[in-house]
Design a protein around this motif. Structure first.
Motif, PDB file in Angstrom:
ATOM      1  N   THR A 109       0.965  -1.111  -0.063  1.00 22.41           N
ATOM      2  CA  THR A 109      -0.012  -0.034   0.282  1.00 22.41           C
ATOM      3  C   THR A 109       0.810   1.136  -0.002  1.00 22.41           C
ATOM      4  O   THR A 109       2.189   1.151   0.359  1.00 22.41           O
ATOM      5  N   GLU A 132       0.322   4.874   1.684  1.00 29.90           N
ATOM      6  CA  GLU A 132      -0.429   5.711   2.477  1.00 29.90           C
ATOM      7  C   GLU A 132      -0.242   7.174   2.732  1.00 29.90           C
ATOM      8  O   GLU A 132       1.119   7.550   3.045  1.00 29.90           O
ATOM      9  N   LYS A 136      -1.390  10.251   5.139  1.00 30.66           N
ATOM     10  CA  LYS A 136      -1.938  10.205   6.512  1.00 30.66           C
ATOM     11  C   LYS A 136      -2.008  11.716   6.842  1.00 30.66           C
ATOM     12  O   LYS A 136      -1.205  12.605   6.544  1.00 30.66           O
ATOM     13  N   THR A 192      -5.370   5.407   1.525  1.00 34.69           N
ATOM     14  CA  THR A 192      -4.431   4.348   1.269  1.00 34.69           C
ATOM     15  C   THR A 192      -4.856   3.612   0.038  1.00 34.69           C
ATOM     16  O   THR A 192      -6.306   3.331  -0.325  1.00 34.69           O
TER      17      THR A 192
END
Length: 137
Positions: free
Chosen positions: A6, A8, A10, A36
């Motif tokens: 993945t 990601e 954030k 994600t």
């Protein structure tokens, strides 16, 4: 176990205008995006260094930034739908989880958000649809 990988993102504070607020309502100070993306492990476990071997997420981030600033949204869900379509535009993305939240909710505290999880079949359906009309079009 089957390998999974993945990308990601954030707590990205996005510059957007969402919601309609009256006197006394709490107006959010920030909208926060978590994203994600599931991609092929072969785009993470690479034999040699170079952008040609990995998923280049910079164009997707630029598109999300453009969508966020594309005008007024009444709901978080509409912006999230447009972000999902932007993710689906990349064949390298096999699945996506999008969370969009605003803060504060009341009395200077709290976070309220919406989460959307799309698997391969969902992305395939989005890819087969006519692209969504841009707000400015």
């Amino acid at each position: 176990m089957t390998a999974r990988s993945t990308i990601e993102l954030k707590a990205l504070e996005i510059d957007t205008d969402i919601g309609t607020y009256g006197p006394g309502d709490t107006v959010p100070e920030a909208h926060i995006l978590d994203l994600t993306l599931e991609i092929a492990p072969e785009q993470v476990m690479i034999a040699e260094d170079g952008m040609a071997h990995v998923f280049d997420y910079d164009p997707l981030i630029a598109e999300i930034d453009r969508l966020a600033a594309d005008g007024h949204y009444h709901t978080q869900e509409r912006l999230m739908t447009r972000i999902a379509a932007a993710c689906a535009a990349h064949d390298a993305v096999h699945a996506v989880e999008i969370a969009l939240a605003k803060r504060p909710v009341k009395r200077g505290s709290g976070t309220l958000g919406v989460r959307l999880c799309l698997g391969p079949d969902d992305l395939a359906a989005l890819r087969s649809e006519k692209p969504p009309v841009r707000k400015g079009d």
